[in-house]
Write an enzyme that holds these catalytic residues in place. Structure first.
Site, PDB file in Angstrom:
ATOM      1  N   GLU A 115      -3.859  -9.374   0.152  1.00  0.00           N
ATOM      2  CA  GLU A 115      -4.466  -9.121   1.472  1.00  0.00           C
ATOM      3  C   GLU A 115      -5.970  -9.062   1.298  1.00  0.00           C
ATOM      4  OE1 GLU A 115      -2.317  -6.240   3.760  1.00  0.00           O
ATOM      5  OE2 GLU A 115      -4.138  -5.482   4.702  1.00  0.00           O
ATOM      6  N   GLU A 131       0.830  -1.209   0.000  1.00  0.00           N
ATOM      7  CA  GLU A 131       0.000   0.000   0.000  1.00  0.00           C
ATOM      8  C   GLU A 131       0.864   1.258   0.000  1.00  0.00           C
ATOM      9  OE1 GLU A 131      -2.815  -0.469   3.195  1.00  0.00           O
ATOM     10  OE2 GLU A 131      -3.823  -2.136   2.209  1.00  0.00           O
TER      11      GLU A 131
END
Length: 800
Positions: A491, A413
C-alpha cells in the site's frame, strides 16, 4: 410470487446431472430491528426485489449514524429476506444446496423454519445443505435469511448491508464433486510443457462404499480437447475422498497480461454408464517468481506490478455487486496502465476475479483486516478464535484456481504489530501454513505499517514477501534492513484530491492533512474540497510523484499498490461530516478520472499522453501554475492565445512539466509535445463561456439484458461551443422515456453531496454528473436530462 424451477429435459444422462440455478430473483425484504419474522406468513406483502441487494446504500446520510465516518454515515440495522420456490418430483433424491457469495453480516439461514447455519463474517461465501428439510410434490418451500448489521462500527470502511452478492441453488447427486472441490495445481510451467496436478474432492452421501470412475478432460483456450483419461476410485460411506492425478501438457498456451488464455478442466463422475456429476473448472498456466534483486518475473520476463488497492463498493451502487459496474472500474484502471489489483481489505466477488482472469490483472488477494485485536468495537476480532480457520480455508479453496491470483495477503496493518508479540509471531505461521497446505503455488505477504524490527509480524520467517505499507523513505534501503528478503509495497501514497478542484497555491507547496493520524483536523477548505494539484497527502504517505518515482527507480521492488484506484464510500480523511466518502482515489466515486490519472498513464501505459491542468476559467489578475503530464516526448511547449509562454524538458526528477505563475488571460491554453524536435501531440484548454446545455454521453452500446448490464451515462455541462464548464453546479433531472428501463442511481463524484444515490436529480460537481440505467425489457429506451435554464439532451440506450 412462487419461484418455479423450470428444468430442461434432454435424453442425454449428462443433461440431467448437476444444475446450478440463478436464485437471485423474486425475494421479499423487510428492514426491522424490533422483532423476529422467522414465522411470518405474510411476507408476500413485503418489498419485492432481486438480489444482489444493499439496503444501507438506500438510506439517508446521517451525521449521527453509528457507522460513523468510516461507514460513510450510512446505517445498518437488521434485515429479513424470504423467498418461495418449488421443485419437480423428478429431482427428489438429489441433494439441494443454497450457495451465498456474500451476506453482510451476522447471517442466519432457515429452510421451512429449520436453521441450516450461521455465518458472522460478511465477506466470506458459504453453502448450506437444504436436502433434509425440503418439501416435494409441488409444495412451497420458504427460505428465510436474517442479516444483522446493527452493531456498529464493525469495519473501518463502508461494508453495506444485506445479501449483496449473487445466490445460486445447486442440485447434485449424492455422489458428486464437493463445494469448491477442484484444484488445478501448477507444478512446473514453461513454454515447452506444463506439469499440473488435477485434484478433485468427491462427496459420497451414501452410507455404503461406492466404486466409481473419474473421467477427466482438459480443453485448450480454443476449446480443443487436449487430454482425456479415466480412472477408478473407491469411496467410503458418508465421507469425502480426494482424487489426484499428475498430467503433462505440451507446448502450453500461457496466461499473460496481454494474452490471458484459460484452459478448462472437465471432470465427470461415472457409475457404470451413468454420469452422476459433471463439473467444469477454468485455469491458466503461467510461471512466475519473486526475486530479491530483480523483483517480479512472469513467463521468463521482468515485469513491474503496477497496481492499485480497490475496495469492494461500486460507488453509487454500494456493495450490491454488478458485473458490468465492476468491469467498468477494471477497464478504467487498465486504460491507466494498471496491471495489478489488491482486494483491500477482504475477499472480492468471484465474478470480480473472473474479470481479472479475462483482462490479465495480477491480483493480491486479501482476507482479513483484523485478527485477534480490534480496530473497532464490533469488528471481526469478536469471532476470530472460532471462525478464522474455516473462513480462510473457504476463501483459499474458492479462489485458488484463478490465474489472476498471484499473492495471498494474510492481513492488513494488524494490531498484533504492537499489542501482542506472541500472537504476532503465531498467527502468520498458522495462516501461511494453511496457504501452503491448500494451495502451495503462491507466495504470502502481510501489509505492515510498523517498520521496527521489533514488529513480530514484519519479521515473521513464515511469510514469503515482506509487505510495506507506505514508508517510501525506507524502500531504497530495504536490503540493508532485510538481507536476502523480497519486497512488495502492499500500500502506498494516500494522496488527497477532489476532481476538478484547484487552489491557487504553488504546485511546489505540500500540505499534510491531518498533521498526524491521531490529531483531529480542523483546517482545509470550508467546502471540504481538496486541490487536485497533487500537493496534499496524509501524514503516513506521500504525494503521487514521490512514491511513484522511488518505485520505478528500484527494480527489486516487485510491485506497488497505490491507495486507491477509486474513491470509496466511508473514510473521508482528513475530514469528518459533511464529507462521507474518500479523497484517496485516482478516479472519483462516479468513475471520472482526476488529473493524476494521466500522470500514471504517462508512466505506466504505452498511450501517447499530453494532459494540461488546471482548467482555464479564472479571474483577472490571477496567477496560475500550469502542470502538464506528458510522455513519448522530451519537451513540451506552452502557448497562451498563440503566444509562447515557455518550454520544459523531460526531467529524471519529475514526471511533469511545471509553468509557474502564468497571468490569467481569457482564451486558449495550448501544450505541444516534441521528440527530438518533431511534434508528437497537441492539447488545448479553453476559457469556457456561460453554461448552455446538458450533454449526455453513453459509455457503452448494445447492453445485454440477461446479464444485468447497466448503462452508464455521463452528463456534462457545456457552453455553446461544447466546452466543459469546469465549475458548473447545475441541478440535472434525469428521466426515462417509456417504461422499459429505470434509473437505479446517480452520482457526481463529490465527497460531500448528501443527495440520495437513488435520486433522479443530481447537481453536477465541477461540470459533471452520472446516471446509471437498468433495462427491464429488450429494446431501445431514452434517457432525458433537463436542467433549468439549459438546453436539455437525450440519448438512446439499446438493451439486447
Amino acid at each position: 410470487m412462487i419461484f418455479f424451477l423450470f428444468l430442461v429435459t434432454i435424453l442425454s444422462s449428462v443433461a440431467q446431472i448437476r444444475k446450478q440455478l440463478n436464485f437471485n430473483q423474486d425475494w421479499f425484504f423487510k428492514l426491522d430491528s424490533t422483532q423476529s419474522y422467522l414465522n411470518d406468513s405474510h411476507f408476500l406483502k413485503w418489498r419485492r426485489l432481486d438480489l444482489p441487494h444493499d439496503w444501507s446504500i438506500e438510506m439517508n446520510f446521517d451525521n449521527h449514524s453509528p457507522a460513523s465516518s468510516g461507514g460513510g454515515y450510512l446505517s445498518g440495522g437488521i434485515g429479513w429476506y424470504k423467498k418461495e420456490f418449488t421443485f419437480p418430483d423428478k429431482d427428489k433424491g438429489q441433494l439441494v444446496f443454497v450457495e451465498f457469495e456474500g451476506v453482510y453480516e451476522q447471517s442466519e439461514v432457515w429452510i421451512n423454519g429449520h436453521s441450516v447455519g450461521k455465518r458472522p463474517n460478511g465477506f466470506i461465501g458459504f453453502s448450506y445443505d437444504l436436502t433434509d428439510y425440503m418439501l416435494w410434490e409441488g409444495k412451497k418451500n420458504v427460505i428465510t435469511v436474517k442479516v444483522d448489521n446493527s452493531k456498529q462500527p464493525n469495519t473501518r470502511f463502508y461494508s453495506g448491508s444485506g445479501i449483496y452478492r449473487p445466490v445460486q441453488l445447486v442440485i447434485r447427486n449424492p455422489i458428486s464433486v464437493g463445494y469448491h472441490g477442484t484444484f488445478v495445481k501448477s507444478l512446473h510451467v514453461d513454454s515447452q510443457k506444463a506439469d499440473v496436478q488435477l485434484q478433485v474432492t468427491v462427496d459420497n452421501k451414501y452410507r455404503k462404499i461406492e466404486n466409481i470412475q473419474i473421467r477427466s478432460s482438459v480443453f485448450s483456450p480454443q476449446g480443443v480437447q487436449v487430454l482425456s483419461f479415466k480412472q477408478g476410485l473407491k469411496l467410503l460411506g458418508n465421507e469425502n475422498s480426494l482424487f489426484s492425478k499428475e498430467i503433462t501438457l505440451d507446448h502450453p498456451k500461457l496466461w499473460d497480461m496481454d494474452t490471458p488464455q484459460q484452459y478448462k478442466f472437465v471432470v465427470e463422475i461415472l457409475k457404470g454408464d451413468q454420469v452422476l456429476d459433471r463439473h467444469e473448472t477454468k485455469f491458466g498456466l503461467r510461471s512466475f517468481i519473486f526475486d530479491k534483486d530483480q523483483g517480479f518475473m512472469i513467463n521468463g520476463r521482468h515485469l513491474k506490478i503496477r497496481g492499485v488497492c480497490m475496495h469492494s463498493d461500486l460507488g453509487a451502487l454500494g456493495m450490491a455487486f454488478n458485473k458490468s459496474a465492476a468491469l467498468r472500474q477494471l477497464k478504467i484502471m487498465k486504460d491507466m496502465g494498471v496491471n495489478g489489483i489488491r482486494t483491500s481489505h477482504n475477499p472480492a466477488s468471484e465474478q470480480f476475479l473472473d474479470l481479472c482472469d479475462s483482462l490479465g490483472f495480477i491480483v493480491m488477494n486479501e482476507t482479513f483486516d483484523v485478527w485477534k485485536f480490534k480496530k473497532n468495537p464490533y469488528d471481526y476480532h469478536l469471532y476470530w478464535d472460532n471462525w478464522f480457520r474455516r473462513d480462510f480455508e473457504d476463501h483459499i479453496k474458492r479462489d485458488r484456481n484463478h490465474p489472476s491470483l498471484f499473492i495471498w495477503c494474510l492481513g492488513n496493518e494488524a494490531q498484533e504489530q504492537w499489542h501482542s508479540k506472541a500472537d504476532g509471531m503465531r498467527i502468520p505461521k498458522i495462516l501461511a501454513s494453511l496457504v501452503d497446505s491448500l494451495d502451495g503455488t503462491r507466495p504470502t505477504t502481510i501489509a505492515n505499517n510498523e517498520m521496527s524490527k521489533n514488529n513480530p509480524v514484519l519479521m515473521s520467517e513464515a511469510i514469503d514477501l515482506v509487505g510495506y505499507n507506505y514508508n517510501h523513505q525506507k524502500w531504497s534501503t530495504f536490503h540493508e534492513d532485510h538481507p536476502g528478503k523480497k519486497l512488495i509495497v502492499t500500500e502506498s501514497t494516500s494522496a488527497l484530491a477532489s476532481r476538478g478542484q484547484y487552489d491557487l497555491l504553488s504546485v511546489d507547496s505540500m500540505s499534510i492533512w491531518p498533521e498526524r493520524w491521531d490529531i483531529p483536523f480542523n483546517g482545509g477548505n470550508t467546502d471540504k474540497n481538496i486541490s487536485a494539484y497533487d500537493h496534499v497527502h496524509a501524514p503516513w504517505g506521500s504525494n503521487h510523484q514521490t512514491s511513484l518515482r522511488v518505485f520505478e527507480q528500484n527494480d527489486f521492488i516487485s510491485g506497488m499498490f497505490v491507495w486507491t484506484g477509486f474513491d470509496y464510500l466511508g473514510e473521508p480523511t482528513p475530514y469528518l461530516w459533511p464529507a462521507r466518502s474518500s479523497y484517496f482515489g485516482i478516479v472519483d466515486l462516479a468513475g471520472y478520472p482526476k488529473d493524476v490519472y494521466y500522470l500514471y498513464q504517462s508512466v505506466w501505459s504505452d498511450k501517447t499522453v499530453l494532459h494540461i491542468l488546471p482548467h482555464w476559467n479564472w479571474k483577472q489578475n490571477d496567477h496560475v501554475d500550469v502542470v502538464v503530464y506528458f510522455n513519448q516526448a522530451d519537451r513540451v511547449d506552452l502557448y497562451l492565445n498563440n503566444r509562447k509562454i515557455g518550454e520544459q524538458f523531460k526531467s529524471v526528477d519529475r514526471y511533469d512539466a511545471v509553468f509557474k505563475g502564468i497571468p490569467f488571460e481569457s482564451g486558449e491554453l495550448k501544450a505541444i509535445s516534441y521528440l527530438h524536435g518533431k511534434e508528437v501531440k497537441t492539447c488545448t484548454v479553453v476559457t469556457a463561456k456561460p453554461a448552455y446545455k446538458i450533454k449526455l454521453t453513453l459509455e457503452q452500446n448494445n447492453l445485454k439484458l440477461d446479464e444485468n448490464e447497466l448503462a452508464f451515462v455521463q452528463a456534462t455541462v457545456v457552453d455553446q461551443e461544447g466546452n466543459l464548464v469546469p465549475m458548473a453546479t447545475n441541478e440535472v433531472e434525469f428521466s426515462i422515456l417509456g417504461r422499459d428501463a429505470e434509473i437505479v442511481a446517480t452520482d457526481n463524484g463529490s465527497t460531500t453531496d448528501h443527495t440520495s444515490f437513488q435520486s433522479t436529480k443530481r447537481r453536477t460537481f465541477n461540470g459533471k454528473s452520472l446516471a446509471i440505467v437498468k433495462g427491464s425489457k429488450k429494446g431501445i429506451c431514452r434517457l432525458i436530462a433537463k436542467s433549468k435554464g439549459l438546453v436539455s439532451d437525450q440519448v438512446e440506450i439499446n438493451f439486447r
